[in-house]
Design a protein around this motif. Structure first.
Motif, PDB file in Angstrom:
ATOM      1  N   MET A 148     -22.057 -37.580 -17.085  1.00  0.00           N
ATOM      2  CA  MET A 148     -21.899 -39.005 -17.384  1.00  0.00           C
ATOM      3  C   MET A 148     -20.506 -39.274 -17.947  1.00  0.00           C
ATOM      4  O   MET A 148     -20.080 -38.617 -18.895  1.00  0.00           O
ATOM      5  CB  MET A 148     -22.964 -39.454 -18.390  1.00  0.00           C
ATOM      6  CG  MET A 148     -22.917 -40.947 -18.702  1.00  0.00           C
ATOM      7  SD  MET A 148     -23.990 -41.372 -20.081  1.00  0.00           S
ATOM      8  CE  MET A 148     -25.583 -41.003 -19.374  1.00  0.00           C
ATOM      9  N   LYS A 149     -19.787 -40.214 -17.371  1.00  0.00           N
ATOM     10  CA  LYS A 149     -18.419 -40.498 -17.773  1.00  0.00           C
ATOM     11  C   LYS A 149     -18.400 -41.536 -18.906  1.00  0.00           C
ATOM     12  O   LYS A 149     -19.348 -42.314 -19.087  1.00  0.00           O
ATOM     13  CB  LYS A 149     -17.616 -41.029 -16.586  1.00  0.00           C
ATOM     14  CG  LYS A 149     -17.429 -40.001 -15.486  1.00  0.00           C
ATOM     15  CD  LYS A 149     -16.588 -40.558 -14.371  1.00  0.00           C
ATOM     16  CE  LYS A 149     -16.378 -39.524 -13.272  1.00  0.00           C
ATOM     17  NZ  LYS A 149     -15.539 -40.045 -12.178  1.00  0.00           N
ATOM     18  N   ALA A 150     -17.315 -41.539 -19.681  1.00  0.00           N
ATOM     19  CA  ALA A 150     -17.134 -42.507 -20.765  1.00  0.00           C
ATOM     20  C   ALA A 150     -16.514 -43.780 -20.193  1.00  0.00           C
ATOM     21  O   ALA A 150     -15.380 -43.751 -19.707  1.00  0.00           O
ATOM     22  CB  ALA A 150     -16.230 -41.915 -21.845  1.00  0.00           C
ATOM     23  N   PRO A 151     -17.220 -44.919 -20.235  1.00  0.00           N
ATOM     24  CA  PRO A 151     -16.663 -46.149 -19.660  1.00  0.00           C
ATOM     25  C   PRO A 151     -15.597 -46.762 -20.572  1.00  0.00           C
ATOM     26  O   PRO A 151     -15.407 -46.352 -21.722  1.00  0.00           O
ATOM     27  CB  PRO A 151     -17.881 -47.057 -19.539  1.00  0.00           C
ATOM     28  CG  PRO A 151     -18.794 -46.590 -20.618  1.00  0.00           C
ATOM     29  CD  PRO A 151     -18.585 -45.115 -20.744  1.00  0.00           C
ATOM     30  N   GLU A 152     -14.945 -47.766 -20.065  1.00  0.00           N
ATOM     31  CA  GLU A 152     -13.911 -48.449 -20.840  1.00  0.00           C
ATOM     32  C   GLU A 152     -14.560 -49.314 -21.924  1.00  0.00           C
ATOM     33  O   GLU A 152     -15.494 -50.069 -21.655  1.00  0.00           O
ATOM     34  CB  GLU A 152     -13.073 -49.313 -19.899  1.00  0.00           C
ATOM     35  CG  GLU A 152     -11.915 -50.012 -20.590  1.00  0.00           C
ATOM     36  CD  GLU A 152     -11.149 -50.904 -19.632  1.00  0.00           C
ATOM     37  OE1 GLU A 152     -10.194 -51.555 -20.062  1.00  0.00           O
ATOM     38  OE2 GLU A 152     -11.532 -50.917 -18.440  1.00  0.00           O
ATOM     39  N   MET A 153     -14.054 -49.206 -23.158  1.00  0.00           N
ATOM     40  CA  MET A 153     -14.618 -49.926 -24.295  1.00  0.00           C
ATOM     41  C   MET A 153     -13.898 -51.278 -24.444  1.00  0.00           C
ATOM     42  O   MET A 153     -12.820 -51.367 -25.045  1.00  0.00           O
ATOM     43  CB  MET A 153     -14.480 -49.097 -25.565  1.00  0.00           C
ATOM     44  CG  MET A 153     -15.134 -49.723 -26.793  1.00  0.00           C
ATOM     45  SD  MET A 153     -16.930 -49.841 -26.635  1.00  0.00           S
ATOM     46  CE  MET A 153     -17.380 -48.115 -26.764  1.00  0.00           C
ATOM     47  N   THR A 154     -14.475 -52.348 -23.881  1.00  0.00           N
ATOM     48  CA  THR A 154     -13.935 -53.702 -24.012  1.00  0.00           C
ATOM     49  C   THR A 154     -14.601 -54.401 -25.197  1.00  0.00           C
ATOM     50  O   THR A 154     -15.581 -53.906 -25.783  1.00  0.00           O
ATOM     51  CB  THR A 154     -14.171 -54.480 -22.722  1.00  0.00           C
ATOM     52  OG1 THR A 154     -15.589 -54.571 -22.485  1.00  0.00           O
ATOM     53  CG2 THR A 154     -13.515 -53.793 -21.537  1.00  0.00           C
ATOM     54  N   GLU A 155     -14.113 -55.589 -25.532  1.00  0.00           N
ATOM     55  CA  GLU A 155     -14.681 -56.347 -26.640  1.00  0.00           C
ATOM     56  C   GLU A 155     -16.119 -56.768 -26.327  1.00  0.00           C
ATOM     57  O   GLU A 155     -16.992 -56.753 -27.212  1.00  0.00           O
ATOM     58  CB  GLU A 155     -13.808 -57.581 -26.920  1.00  0.00           C
ATOM     59  CG  GLU A 155     -12.466 -57.278 -27.550  1.00  0.00           C
ATOM     60  CD  GLU A 155     -12.619 -56.667 -28.941  1.00  0.00           C
ATOM     61  OE1 GLU A 155     -13.594 -57.025 -29.643  1.00  0.00           O
ATOM     62  OE2 GLU A 155     -11.772 -55.827 -29.303  1.00  0.00           O
ATOM     63  N   GLU A 156     -16.372 -57.150 -25.101  1.00  0.00           N
ATOM     64  CA  GLU A 156     -17.723 -57.560 -24.732  1.00  0.00           C
ATOM     65  C   GLU A 156     -18.696 -56.401 -24.829  1.00  0.00           C
ATOM     66  O   GLU A 156     -19.810 -56.547 -25.347  1.00  0.00           O
ATOM     67  CB  GLU A 156     -17.716 -58.131 -23.320  1.00  0.00           C
ATOM     68  CG  GLU A 156     -16.891 -59.402 -23.177  1.00  0.00           C
ATOM     69  CD  GLU A 156     -16.826 -59.867 -21.730  1.00  0.00           C
ATOM     70  OE1 GLU A 156     -17.259 -59.082 -20.854  1.00  0.00           O
ATOM     71  OE2 GLU A 156     -16.353 -60.992 -21.487  1.00  0.00           O
ATOM     72  N   VAL A 157     -18.283 -55.229 -24.335  1.00  0.00           N
ATOM     73  CA  VAL A 157     -19.148 -54.052 -24.425  1.00  0.00           C
ATOM     74  C   VAL A 157     -19.368 -53.672 -25.883  1.00  0.00           C
ATOM     75  O   VAL A 157     -20.483 -53.281 -26.296  1.00  0.00           O
ATOM     76  CB  VAL A 157     -18.528 -52.888 -23.626  1.00  0.00           C
ATOM     77  CG1 VAL A 157     -19.338 -51.612 -23.819  1.00  0.00           C
ATOM     78  CG2 VAL A 157     -18.452 -53.231 -22.148  1.00  0.00           C
ATOM     79  N   PHE A 190     -22.079 -43.683 -22.254  1.00  0.00           N
ATOM     80  CA  PHE A 190     -23.243 -44.522 -22.006  1.00  0.00           C
ATOM     81  C   PHE A 190     -23.068 -45.194 -20.641  1.00  0.00           C
ATOM     82  O   PHE A 190     -21.982 -45.179 -20.050  1.00  0.00           O
ATOM     83  CB  PHE A 190     -23.425 -45.570 -23.111  1.00  0.00           C
ATOM     84  CG  PHE A 190     -22.251 -46.494 -23.274  1.00  0.00           C
ATOM     85  CD1 PHE A 190     -22.156 -47.679 -22.548  1.00  0.00           C
ATOM     86  CD2 PHE A 190     -21.218 -46.162 -24.140  1.00  0.00           C
ATOM     87  CE1 PHE A 190     -21.072 -48.509 -22.694  1.00  0.00           C
ATOM     88  CE2 PHE A 190     -20.129 -46.997 -24.294  1.00  0.00           C
ATOM     89  CZ  PHE A 190     -20.051 -48.172 -23.562  1.00  0.00           C
ATOM     90  N   GLN A 191     -24.158 -45.745 -20.155  1.00  0.00           N
ATOM     91  CA  GLN A 191     -24.143 -46.494 -18.901  1.00  0.00           C
ATOM     92  C   GLN A 191     -24.943 -47.769 -19.090  1.00  0.00           C
ATOM     93  O   GLN A 191     -25.943 -47.782 -19.832  1.00  0.00           O
ATOM     94  CB  GLN A 191     -24.748 -45.669 -17.758  1.00  0.00           C
ATOM     95  CG  GLN A 191     -23.857 -44.533 -17.300  1.00  0.00           C
ATOM     96  CD  GLN A 191     -24.454 -43.773 -16.138  1.00  0.00           C
ATOM     97  OE1 GLN A 191     -25.568 -44.050 -15.734  1.00  0.00           O
ATOM     98  NE2 GLN A 191     -23.701 -42.819 -15.607  1.00  0.00           N
ATOM     99  N   MET A 192     -24.517 -48.814 -18.456  1.00  0.00           N
ATOM    100  CA  MET A 192     -25.180 -50.112 -18.556  1.00  0.00           C
ATOM    101  C   MET A 192     -25.799 -50.460 -17.209  1.00  0.00           C
ATOM    102  O   MET A 192     -25.178 -50.277 -16.162  1.00  0.00           O
ATOM    103  CB  MET A 192     -24.171 -51.188 -18.976  1.00  0.00           C
ATOM    104  CG  MET A 192     -23.505 -50.884 -20.308  1.00  0.00           C
ATOM    105  SD  MET A 192     -22.401 -52.175 -20.863  1.00  0.00           S
ATOM    106  CE  MET A 192     -23.589 -53.442 -21.268  1.00  0.00           C
TER     107      MET A 192
END
Length: 864
Positions: free
Chosen positions: A749-758, A789-791
Motif C-alpha cells: 500500500m502506497k502513501a498518498p499525497e497529504m492535502t488539506e482536504e484529506v 491509507f486508502q480512500m
C-alpha cells in the motif's frame, strides 16, 4: 530488472533478459546515430555499456559455473564486441569447471590460432592443460597435429610474403618447414595411444595440406606395418585407389608410373568394392558390418546415379544374405528397407523380419514392422484379429500400443473395432490400457455420439490406471457442442483434479479460463488460490509463470514475432536434426552430384527411417512417458484461442489465428533436473537490415520514443550515472524504496499525497465519537495522522434505496463538507458545545468560591 539482479536469490532468466536488452540497446544506439548523424562520445558510451555487460556476464558465470550456456553467453558477447583478451580469460575460467570436456580445450585452442594467431598459447593449452584430464584423447592429439601443420603453413606464407621468421633458428628452419614438429607429434601420439583410428585421423588431417605429402605417406607406411589387418587400413586403401595413389607406400614412385588413375564413375566404385572384398577375405566376417556401413554412406552419396545405386544396393543385400548371424537389428532393418523399395511382392519381407526377431527377440521396433507387413498381406478383418490375438498377450510398452493402433486403423468393420477396444481395456500392460481408454472414448464420441461417450466415461474414469488424456478428451467433446453443459464440464475437470491436481498445472489453467469464458468468472480467483495450495512446489512455480505469461499474451494486441533461430543451445548437448548422415572415409566424388527433387526427397526419407530406427532401437521399448499436464494443451487452445505448449521445463505460446502467426517462447530452467540448458529470448546482433524497418518492428519505435538514453540530450551529459553501487548506498536506496509502501503484508500500500482536504477528513475520523451519540466507537488507535491509507467510495445495496441511502443532494465532495451541511449533526454539535460551555462556567464559579474561602481564613501559627 536492476532490482531483480540485486536480489540474493538470483534468477537465470533475469540475467539473460538483461544481457539481451543491453545488446539490443547497442544496436538501437547505432541506428539512432545513423539517423540523426551524431557521433560524439560514441566510444565512451559504447565502452561504458560493454563494461557494464561484461561485469554482468562475469557474475552470470560465477552464479552458474557448471552450466555450459552461461559460458557461451559470456564468450559470444566478448567475441561480438571484439574483446579478445576477455575471451581468453573466459576460456581459462571455464576450463576450471569444465576440464572434463574435450570440446572446451579444442574451442579455446582454435580461438587462439584463428583469432589471435597465437600458436604458443594454443600449444600450451593442448600440451599442458588438456592432458591433465585427457591423457589418451584422440581428439586432443588430432587437434595438436593439426595445429602444428597450420603453424608450418603460416611460416611458409610469411616466407612467400618476404617476411622474417625470427622465432625459428636458421639452423632448424629447414627441418621445421619439412614438418619435423608434426612428425614428432604423430610419433609420440601413436606411441602413447596405439590405436589404428588415430593413424587414420592424422592421415586425413595431413591429406588436407598440400605440403605434407611425405608425412602422409609415412603415416600410411606406419599403419601398414603396425596394423596390417585393421579396418582403418583397408578403408584407407580404398580411398588411396580413388585418389589414384598406390597401395604400398615404399613403391610410391613406381605406382605413380605404372598404375593409372581410376576412371570417374562406376569403375571407381568397382575398384573400391574389390578392395573391401579383399579385406573381407583377409580379416574375416568381422569386416562385414563396417563394410555395410561404408556402402550405406556411399549409397547416400551417389543416390542420383541409378547404375551405381543399383550396384551398391545389390552388394549390401548380398553381404546381408551371407552374414546373417553377425548382423545387428539395424542392419536387418536396412536390408528390409532395400527389399521394400525394390520388390513389389512383399511376401519375402515377413520371413526376413521373423528371422531377425528369432536372433533378437528384444528388438520390439522390428516386431512393429513385422506386424505392419502382416496386416498388409491379410485380406479380411478376421485374419487380422487372429494374427493380433496370437501376439496380444506379449505386447507391452509404447511399441505394443503402436501395434494396437496399426490394427485398429486397418480394420473396416466397426463392430470388430469396438470389440477389440473393449478387450484391450483389460490388458495386462498398463501403457496399453491407458492408451486404449483414451482412444476408445474418442472413437465412441465420433461414431456413436455424446450420450454414448458420457456413459463410457462414467464407467471407465475410476478404473486404474488413471489417464489425464481421458478427462481432456471428455472436456473437448463437451466444449465442441453448440450449447456447452457447464456442470458436465466442471464434473470432468473435478475428476481430473482429484486424480492429477497435485502435479499438473495444465488442468488448473484450463479450468480457470473455462470459468472465465463459459462459467462463472467470479470463481477464477478462488481457483487460483486453490491451485497454489494443492500443487507441489515445482508445479506451482510453473503454474505461476504460465498464468502470468498467458495473461500478458491475452492482454497484448500488437504481437511481436520472435525469430526462432535466435536460440542458444549448449554445444555438447545439442542433437543433430539433419537427415544427411556423416560422410564416408571413401569419397567417390569430389563434389556433390546434382539430384532431382523427387530423388532427394526419396533419399531423405530413406535416411530418416534408418536414423529413427537407430534411435528407437537404442531406447528399446519403454513404457509411456509419465503424464505431466501437456494433455491439456488442446483444451486450453480451444478455450483461449492461443496454442500453448507447456511443461515444467518448457513453455511455448503461439497465436492460433493465421493472420498473426506469432511465436512466444519462454524457457523455465530446472537446473537440478535438466542436463541440457537452452537459452531463449536471445536477440542476435545481426545486420541493420534485419531491424531497421519501421513497419517491421513496432516495438523498436516504442523503445526509441520512450528511452532517455537514445535522445540528443543524452549526448550533452559529461558523465554517466554509476551502474553498480556499494553496499551502503544500495542499502540506503532499498530503505527509501521500502518507506514508500506499507510492505507486502499490506499488498504494498502506497502513501498518498497529504492535502488539506484529506487532512481534515482524517481529523474527523479521529473525532468520530463526537459525531454520533447513538453509536459507540473504540478509542483512536493512533495519536498522529496515518501515513499509509486508502480512500474508497461506499456503494449502496439496491435493497437500501429507501431506508439508508444517502440522497445525491446530500452527497458532498469530502466528509467535512457533508458534516457542515448536515442539520442534525450541526444541531447535535451546537448542543454539545453549549453543554461544555455551561459545564466550564460552573467549574470556574466553584474555583472562585474556594479561592475566597482560602483568603478569609487566618494562617495557622505554631507556638513555641
Amino acid at each position: 530488472m536492476e532490482y531483480r539482479l540485486a536480489r540474493r536469490a538470483k534468477n537465470k532468466d533475469d540475467f539473460i533478459t538483461s544481457i539481451n536488452y543491453e545488446k539490443k540497446l547497442l544496436e538501437l544506439l547505432k541506428i539512432r546515430r545513423k539517423e540523426i548523424r551524431v557521433y560524439e562520445k560514441f566510444k565512451e558510451i559504447e565502452k561504458a555499456i560493454n563494461v557494464r555487460v561484461m561485469k554482468r556476464c562475469r557474475l552470470f558465470t560465477r552464479c552458474w559455473p557448471h552450466h555450459l550456456d552461461t559460458w557461451d553467453v559470456r564468450i559470444n558477447f566478448a567475441k561480438a564486441i571484439g574483446w579478445k583478451p576477455e575471451v581468453t580469460i573466459a576460456y581459462a575460467e571455464q576450463v576450471r569447471h569444465h576440464g572434463h570436456r574435450e570440446s572446451v580445450y579444442i574451442a579455446w585452442a582454435r580461438f587462439e590460432i584463428e583469432e589471435r594467431n597465437n600458436f604458443d598459447v594454443a600449444r600450451k593449452i593442448l600440451l599442458s592443460k588438456a592432458p591433465l584430464y585427457h591423457k589418451k584423447s584422440l581428439r586432443i592429439r588430432r587437434e595438436l597435429f593439426r595445429l602444428e601443420l597450420l603453424y608450418v603453413e603460416s611460416l611458409m606464407n610469411r616466407i612467400a610474403e618476404d617476411k622474417s621468421i625470427t622465432e625459428v633458428i636458421e639452423q632448424n628452419r629447414e627441418q621445421v618447414l619439412n614438418c619435423a614438429i608434426p612428425r614428432a607429434v604423430f610419433k609420440n601420439a601413436v606411441q602413447e595411444i596405439p590405436d589404428p583410428q588415430l593413424y587414420l585421423d592424422m592421415y586425413l588431417v595431413a591429406n588436407k595440406f598440400s605440403f605434407a605429402n611425405q608425412l602422409k605417406e609415412e603415416i600410411y607406411k606406419n599403419l601398414l606395418e603396425a596394423y596390417p589387418n585393421s579396418e582403418c587400413l583397408w578403408k584407407l586403401k580404398a580411398q588411396r585407389i580413388v585418389q589414384g595413389l598406390g597401395l604400398v607406400a615404399e613403391e610410391e614412385e613406381e605406382t605413380e608410373k605404372i598404375a593409372p588413375k581410376v576412371p570417374y564413375g562406376i569403375e571407381r566404385l568397382s575398384a573400391v568394392i574389390e578392395v573391401f572384398d579383399e579385406a573381407l577375405k583377409t580379416i574375416g566376417n568381422a569386416f562385414a558390418v563396417p563394410y555395410i556401413d561404408e556402402l550405406l554412406l556411399m549409397l547416400h552419396e551417389c543416390w542420383s546415379n541409378g547404375t551405381m545405386k543399383a550396384v551398391i544396393t545389390e552388394k549390401i543385400k548380398a553381404l546381408c544374405e551371407s552374414h546373417k548371424s553377425i548382423l545387428k537389428p539395424i542392419h536387418y532393418f536396412i536390408w528390409y528397407c532395400l527389399l521394400h523399395q525394390q520388390s513389389q511382392n512383399n511376401s519375402a519381407l515377413p520371413d526376413l523380419l521373423q528371422e531377425a526377431l528369432k536372433l533378437y527377440p528384444d528388438a520390439t521396433p522390428l516386431q512393429l514392422e513385422y506386424f505392419k507387413v502382416m496386416l498388409q498381406l491379410q485380406s479380411s478383418d478376421e485374419e487380422k484379429l487372429r494374427e493380433f490375438d496370437n501376439i496380444s498377450s506379449s505386447l507391452n510398452g509404447t511399441i505394443g500400443l503402436q501395434i494396437l493402433e496399426a490394427v485398429l486403423e486397418s480394420l473396416i468393420d466397426d463392430q470388430l473395432k469396438e470389440k477389440l477396444y473393449q478387450s484391450t481395456l483389460y490388458h495386462t500392460n498398463e501403457t496399453i490400457r491407458k492408451g486404449a481408454k483414451a482412444r476408445y472414448l474418442k472413437w465412441i464420441n465420433c461414431h456413436k455420439g455424446m450420450k454414448a461417450a458420457q456413459k463410457l466415461y462414467d464407467e471407465i474414469r475410476t478404473q486404474p490406471p488413471f489417464s489425464a488424456k481421458l478427462h481432456a478428451i471428455m472436456v473437448l467433446a463437451e466444449l465442441s457442442k453448440k450449447k456447452v453443459n457447464v456442470e458436465r464440464v466442471r464434473n470432468a475437470f473435478g475428476n481430473a483434479i482429484d486424480q492429477h491436481g497435485t502435479l499438473h498445472p495444465g488442468v488448473w489453467l484450463s479450468l480457470i479460463h473455462f470459468e472465465k469464458t463459459f462459467g462463472d468468472p467470479l470463481k477464477a480467483g478462488g481457483l487460483y488460490t486453490r491451485a497454489e495450495e494443492v500443487l507441489v512446489a515445482s508445479s506451482a512455480e510453473a503454474f505461476r509463470q504460465l498464468s502470468l505469461m498467458i495473461r500478458d499474451v491475452l492482454s497484448k494486441k500488437d504481437v511481436q514475432v520472435e525469430d526462432s533461430d535466435n536460440v542458444w543451445v549448449t554445444g555438447d548437448s545439442t542433437e543433430t536434426t539433419d537427415d544427411v548422415p556423416k560422410s564416408s572415409v571413401v569419397r567417390l566424388f569430389e563434389e556433390e552430384l546434382i539430384i532431382t527433387f523427387s530423388a532427394d526427397q526419396e533419399r531423405t526419407e530413406f535416411s530418416a527411417r534408418i536414423r529413427d530406427m537407430k534411435k528407437t532401437l537404442e531406447k528399446g521399448n519403454p513404457e509411456a512417458r509419465k503424464e505431466d499436464g501437456t494433455e491439456w494443451e488442446e483444451v486450453l487452445e480451444h478455450i483461449i484461442g492461443q496454442k500453448v505448449n507447456f511443461n515444467i521445463q518448457h513453455i511455448n505460446i503461439s497465436s492460433k489465428s493465421a493472420s498473426t502467426e506469432a511465436d512466444f517462447v519462454v524457457k523455465l530452467h530446472n537446473t537440478e533436473k535438466d542436463k541440457k540448458y537452452e537459452l531463449s529470448d536471445y536477440l542476435d546482433t545481426g545486420t541493420e537490415e534485419n531491424i531497421a524497418g519501421k513497419s517491421k518492428d513496432n516495438e523498436l519505435e516504442k523503445i526509441l520514443q520512450s528511452s532517455m538514453t537514445l535522445k540528443p540530450e543524452f549526448m550533452k551529459q559529461t558523465q554517466l550515472a554509476p551502474y553498480f553501487l556499494n553496499k551502503r548506498k544500495a542499502k540506503a536506496l532499498r530503505k527509501l524504496e521500502r518507506i514508500k509502501t506499507k510492505g507486502p503484508g499490506w499488498f504494498d500500500m502506497k502513501a498518498p499525497e497529504m492535502t488539506e482536504e484529506v487532512k481534515h477528513d482524517l481529523q474527523i475520523l479521529q473525532m468520530r465519537p463526537v459525531l454520533d451519540k447513538t453509536r459507540p466507537f473504540k478509542n483512536k488507535d493512533l495519536k498522529v495522522m496515518p501515513k499509509y491509507f486508502q480512500m474508497g467510495k461506499i456503494i449502496e445495496s439496491p435493497l437500501d434505496f429507501y431506508s439508508s441511502r444517502v440522497p445525491k443532494k446530500s452527497r458532498k465532495r469530502t466528509m467535512a463538507e457533508e458534516i457542515m451541511n448536515d442539520e442534525e449533526a450541526l444541531r447535535y454539535q451546537k448542543q454539545k458545545f453549549n453543554e461544555i460551555v455551561v459545564q466550564r462556567s460552573k467549574s470556574r464559579k466553584n474555583h472562585s468560591r474556594n479561592d475566597k474561602r482560602k483568603k478569609g481564613k487566618p494562617n495557622a501559627s505554631i507556638s513555641a
